[in-house]
Design a protein around this motif. Structure first.
Motif, PDB file in Angstrom:
ATOM      1  N   PRO A 102     -12.978  -0.565  -6.015  1.00  0.00           N
ATOM      2  CA  PRO A 102     -13.395  -1.992  -6.187  1.00  0.00           C
ATOM      3  C   PRO A 102     -12.718  -2.912  -5.105  1.00  0.00           C
ATOM      4  CG  PRO A 102     -12.476  -0.435  -8.217  1.00  0.00           C
ATOM      5  CD  PRO A 102     -12.269   0.644  -6.876  1.00  0.00           C
ATOM      6  N   SER A 103     -12.351  -4.009  -5.467  1.00  0.00           N
ATOM      7  CA  SER A 103     -12.106  -4.810  -4.577  1.00  0.00           C
ATOM      8  C   SER A 103     -10.858  -4.827  -5.945  1.00  0.00           C
ATOM      9  CB  SER A 103     -12.429  -6.136  -5.105  1.00  0.00           C
ATOM     10  OG  SER A 103     -12.859  -7.428  -5.794  1.00  0.00           O
ATOM     11  N   ALA A 104     -10.315  -5.111  -6.637  1.00  0.00           N
ATOM     12  CA  ALA A 104     -10.197  -5.078  -7.672  1.00  0.00           C
ATOM     13  C   ALA A 104      -9.693  -4.354  -8.859  1.00  0.00           C
ATOM     14  CB  ALA A 104      -9.366  -6.566  -8.547  1.00  0.00           C
ATOM     15  N   SER A 105      -8.586  -4.561 -10.004  1.00  0.00           N
ATOM     16  CA  SER A 105      -8.889  -3.415 -11.354  1.00  0.00           C
ATOM     17  C   SER A 105      -9.711  -3.726 -12.492  1.00  0.00           C
ATOM     18  CB  SER A 105      -6.920  -3.822 -11.861  1.00  0.00           C
ATOM     19  OG  SER A 105      -6.410  -2.965 -11.215  1.00  0.00           O
ATOM     20  N   ASN A 106     -10.624  -5.432 -11.986  1.00  0.00           N
ATOM     21  CA  ASN A 106     -11.308  -5.789 -13.302  1.00  0.00           C
ATOM     22  C   ASN A 106     -11.782  -6.966 -12.986  1.00  0.00           C
ATOM     23  OD1 ASN A 106      -9.342  -8.046 -14.061  1.00  0.00           O
ATOM     24  ND2 ASN A 106      -8.136  -6.350 -15.125  1.00  0.00           N
ATOM     25  N   ALA A 107     -11.817  -7.851 -13.644  1.00  0.00           N
ATOM     26  CA  ALA A 107     -13.502  -8.878 -13.536  1.00  0.00           C
ATOM     27  C   ALA A 107     -12.304 -10.080 -13.097  1.00  0.00           C
ATOM     28  CB  ALA A 107     -14.455  -8.754 -14.296  1.00  0.00           C
ATOM     29  N   GLU A 108     -11.642 -10.199 -14.151  1.00  0.00           N
ATOM     30  CA  GLU A 108     -10.501 -11.731 -14.021  1.00  0.00           C
ATOM     31  C   GLU A 108      -9.663 -11.046 -12.427  1.00  0.00           C
ATOM     32  OE1 GLU A 108      -6.644 -14.000 -16.478  1.00  0.00           O
ATOM     33  OE2 GLU A 108      -7.654 -11.449 -17.019  1.00  0.00           O
ATOM     34  N   GLU A 109      -8.986 -10.310 -11.775  1.00  0.00           N
ATOM     35  CA  GLU A 109      -8.600 -10.017 -10.431  1.00  0.00           C
ATOM     36  C   GLU A 109      -9.419 -10.580  -9.735  1.00  0.00           C
ATOM     37  OE1 GLU A 109      -4.953  -7.370  -9.510  1.00  0.00           O
ATOM     38  OE2 GLU A 109      -6.220  -6.055 -10.087  1.00  0.00           O
ATOM     39  N   ALA A 110     -10.607  -9.731  -9.659  1.00  0.00           N
ATOM     40  CA  ALA A 110     -11.289  -9.651  -9.092  1.00  0.00           C
ATOM     41  C   ALA A 110     -12.030 -11.270  -8.730  1.00  0.00           C
ATOM     42  CB  ALA A 110     -13.506  -9.466  -9.409  1.00  0.00           C
ATOM     43  N   ALA A 111     -12.325 -12.294  -9.693  1.00  0.00           N
ATOM     44  CA  ALA A 111     -12.207 -13.631  -9.816  1.00  0.00           C
ATOM     45  C   ALA A 111     -10.848 -14.145  -9.112  1.00  0.00           C
ATOM     46  CB  ALA A 111     -12.467 -14.304 -11.078  1.00  0.00           C
ATOM     47  N   GLU A 112      -9.959 -14.376  -9.383  1.00  0.00           N
ATOM     48  CA  GLU A 112      -8.895 -14.679  -8.034  1.00  0.00           C
ATOM     49  C   GLU A 112      -8.616 -13.865  -6.954  1.00  0.00           C
ATOM     50  OE1 GLU A 112      -4.882 -13.239  -9.678  1.00  0.00           O
ATOM     51  OE2 GLU A 112      -5.700 -13.789 -11.696  1.00  0.00           O
ATOM     52  N   VAL A 113      -9.648 -13.342  -6.841  1.00  0.00           N
ATOM     53  CA  VAL A 113      -9.345 -13.307  -5.080  1.00  0.00           C
ATOM     54  C   VAL A 113     -10.165 -13.532  -4.802  1.00  0.00           C
ATOM     55  CG1 VAL A 113     -10.515 -10.861  -3.556  1.00  0.00           C
ATOM     56  CG2 VAL A 113      -8.875 -10.177  -5.444  1.00  0.00           C
ATOM     57  N   ARG A 114     -11.367 -14.036  -5.100  1.00  0.00           N
ATOM     58  CA  ARG A 114     -12.620 -15.219  -4.722  1.00  0.00           C
ATOM     59  C   ARG A 114     -12.316 -16.383  -4.453  1.00  0.00           C
ATOM     60  NH1 ARG A 114     -17.480 -15.624  -8.360  1.00  0.00           N
ATOM     61  NH2 ARG A 114     -15.873 -16.123 -10.235  1.00  0.00           N
ATOM     62  N   GLU A 115     -10.941 -16.183  -5.328  1.00  0.00           N
ATOM     63  CA  GLU A 115     -10.288 -18.031  -4.749  1.00  0.00           C
ATOM     64  C   GLU A 115      -9.426 -17.992  -3.925  1.00  0.00           C
ATOM     65  OE1 GLU A 115      -8.288 -19.291  -8.667  1.00  0.00           O
ATOM     66  OE2 GLU A 115     -10.461 -18.406  -9.940  1.00  0.00           O
ATOM     67  N   ALA A 116      -8.740 -16.762  -3.278  1.00  0.00           N
ATOM     68  CA  ALA A 116      -7.911 -17.125  -2.668  1.00  0.00           C
ATOM     69  C   ALA A 116      -8.784 -16.874  -1.337  1.00  0.00           C
ATOM     70  CB  ALA A 116      -7.096 -15.203  -2.669  1.00  0.00           C
ATOM     71  N   ALA A 117     -10.029 -16.336  -1.716  1.00  0.00           N
ATOM     72  CA  ALA A 117     -10.793 -15.698  -0.280  1.00  0.00           C
ATOM     73  C   ALA A 117     -10.966 -16.998   0.763  1.00  0.00           C
ATOM     74  CB  ALA A 117     -11.507 -14.758  -0.201  1.00  0.00           C
ATOM     75  N   ALA A 118     -12.577 -17.716  -0.738  1.00  0.00           N
ATOM     76  CA  ALA A 118     -12.404 -19.345  -0.320  1.00  0.00           C
ATOM     77  C   ALA A 118     -10.603 -20.116  -0.105  1.00  0.00           C
ATOM     78  CB  ALA A 118     -13.063 -19.869  -2.148  1.00  0.00           C
ATOM     79  N   LYS A 119     -10.116 -19.659  -0.636  1.00  0.00           N
ATOM     80  CA  LYS A 119      -8.974 -20.562   0.219  1.00  0.00           C
ATOM     81  C   LYS A 119      -8.708 -20.284   1.402  1.00  0.00           C
ATOM     82  CE  LYS A 119      -3.916 -21.995  -0.948  1.00  0.00           C
ATOM     83  NZ  LYS A 119      -2.892 -22.086  -2.310  1.00  0.00           N
ATOM     84  N   SER A 120      -8.079 -19.028   1.837  1.00  0.00           N
ATOM     85  CA  SER A 120      -8.080 -18.873   2.896  1.00  0.00           C
ATOM     86  C   SER A 120      -9.353 -19.522   4.217  1.00  0.00           C
ATOM     87  CB  SER A 120      -7.773 -17.631   2.599  1.00  0.00           C
ATOM     88  OG  SER A 120      -9.261 -16.264   2.774  1.00  0.00           O
ATOM     89  N   GLY A 121     -10.016 -18.965   3.561  1.00  0.00           N
ATOM     90  CA  GLY A 121     -11.520 -19.866   4.758  1.00  0.00           C
ATOM     91  C   GLY A 121     -11.944 -17.709   5.627  1.00  0.00           C
ATOM     92  N   THR A 122     -11.565 -16.970   5.480  1.00  0.00           N
ATOM     93  CA  THR A 122     -11.441 -15.473   6.280  1.00  0.00           C
ATOM     94  C   THR A 122     -12.166 -15.085   5.777  1.00  0.00           C
ATOM     95  OG1 THR A 122      -9.595 -15.077   4.918  1.00  0.00           O
ATOM     96  CG2 THR A 122      -8.787 -15.779   6.852  1.00  0.00           C
ATOM     97  N   VAL A 123     -12.739 -14.182   6.389  1.00  0.00           N
ATOM     98  CA  VAL A 123     -13.555 -12.989   5.663  1.00  0.00           C
ATOM     99  C   VAL A 123     -12.898 -11.686   5.070  1.00  0.00           C
ATOM    100  CG1 VAL A 123     -15.340 -11.194   6.964  1.00  0.00           C
ATOM    101  CG2 VAL A 123     -15.204 -12.697   8.115  1.00  0.00           C
ATOM    102  N   PHE A 124     -12.870 -11.968   4.328  1.00  0.00           N
ATOM    103  CA  PHE A 124     -13.674 -10.776   2.689  1.00  0.00           C
ATOM    104  C   PHE A 124     -15.237 -10.237   2.716  1.00  0.00           C
ATOM    105  CE2 PHE A 124     -13.626  -8.973  -2.012  1.00  0.00           C
ATOM    106  CZ  PHE A 124     -12.195  -7.902  -1.742  1.00  0.00           C
ATOM    107  N   MET A 125     -14.698  -8.277   2.104  1.00  0.00           N
ATOM    108  CA  MET A 125     -15.960  -7.429   2.457  1.00  0.00           C
ATOM    109  C   MET A 125     -15.310  -6.476   1.896  1.00  0.00           C
ATOM    110  SD  MET A 125     -18.715  -6.558   5.383  1.00  0.00           S
ATOM    111  CE  MET A 125     -18.172  -4.909   5.479  1.00  0.00           C
TER     112      MET A 125
END
Length: 340
Positions: A102-125
């Protein structure tokens, strides 16, 4: 007129995990992508990995790999608890990220990854590779065509024999457990049926069992789901099973279809269809689902071709994973605090 040749991806690998050969090295070599660098906690392991797989150089640390300007894509196959922290670090470094689930350990951390992906403008999959294989695509086509009628029931089971006791998958601090390693496939496959079910499924109930000697770590978990359109789902996983089973069964008002191994279809590429007209078995090909996944990821990076897996999808999956843990009386996985 021939199509233009796509520029190879320049990939850096975090760690020297066993899955990397099957999930990345073989598909990358076949497609002509470059394995620019690898880093591991033990440099000798990284050097051995680089020698075996033709990686161009060894980085001194994970941070050094992320700082390498020639690395544009980071592949993260680390232990579950290290996915979130190093996905965040890779995105902050401006890299495209292909992460093992999974992308992260829990949903809270996954949401932080989502924010980081939006900020970076790069592809996250997130690497739910099964979704790109013709086996899963065929299951979806059978629903699309109407041959199975309206969706009524989905049953997914992902189970393997037990890893050794010291395996990180039995570690709560490294975000281990059956749902994290296996059940995420069961849940994700059901979430991907929202289009034919009136929307995404919600959790009805879950029950699970702890691994002896590993408090809080699930050895197995069964979840019951409900879709807005009235269909129901059973998403099961077991990490100490008698054998390997990774099945998906879709039942409609006019018939049903099943894939004996939807997660690793290169081992069994059958889709069995049963309707009033009889039973047939279709073979969809044993090319690796990881090869299809890397093709889709490269097309997303180079041409912007849409993919069904992004940071939003990863958050939705982890939200359902956390809900399953809570309903079964087990804690969601804690975040890991890591160094370099």
């Amino acid at each position: 007129m021939s199509e233009p040749v796509r520029e190879p991806l320049r990939i850096g690998v975090l760690g020297a995990a066993r899955i990397t050969e099957r999930a990345l090295v073989d598909p990358a070599r076949a497609a002509g992508h470059r394995l620019v660098a690898v880093a591991a906690r033990d440099r000798s392991r990284a050097e051995a990995f680089a020698g075996r797989h033709g990686v161009e150089r060894v980085a001194g640390s994970y941070a050094d790999l992320l700082a390498d300007p020639e690395v544009e894509v980071v592949y993260n196959p680390l232990a579950n608890g290290l996915h979130g922290p190093w996905n965040l670090a890779a995105l902050a470094a401006g890299k495209h990220v292909l992460t093992e689930k999974p992308s992260a350990s829990n949903a809270e951390e996954a949401a932080e990854v989502r924010e980081a992906a939006a900020k970076s403008g790069t592809v996250f999959m997130e690497g739910f590779h099964y979704l790109f294989h013709p086996v899963t695509r065929r299951l979806h086509e059978l629903l699309d065509s109407g041959e199975l009628g309206d969706l009524r029931r989905v049953e997914t089971l992902v189970a393997i024999p037990a890893p050794e006791d010291g395996d990180p998958r039995w570690s709560l601090s490294l975000a281990g457990g059956a749902v994290m390693d296996l059940g995420c496939y069961s849940l994700h496959a059901q979430r991907m049926l929202a289009r034919w079910a009136g929307g995404a499924p919600s959790l009805v109930s879950a029950r699970g069992g702890e691994r002896a000697g590993a408090p809080g770590v699930d050895e197995w978990l069964d979840a019951e789901l409900a879709f807005p359109g009235g269909a129901t789902g059973s998403a099961r996983c077991h990490m100490a099973h008698d054998g390997l089973e990774m099945s998906c069964r879709i039942i409609g008002t006019k018939g049903e279809a099943s894939a004996p191994n939807f997660v690793l279809p290169h081992l069994d590429d059958r889709v069995v269809v049963r309707t009033a007209d009889g039973e047939r078995t279709e073979h969809l090909g044993t090319r690796s689902s990881y090869a299809y996944q890397l093709e889709a990821f490269a097309a997303r990076v180079r041409e912007g071709t849409p993919v069904p897996l992004d940071a939003d999808d990863a958050v939705a999956t982890m939200t359902l994973v956390d809900a399953c843990y809570r309903a079964a009386g087990l804690p969601p996985r804690p975040r890991s605090v890591v160094g370099n």
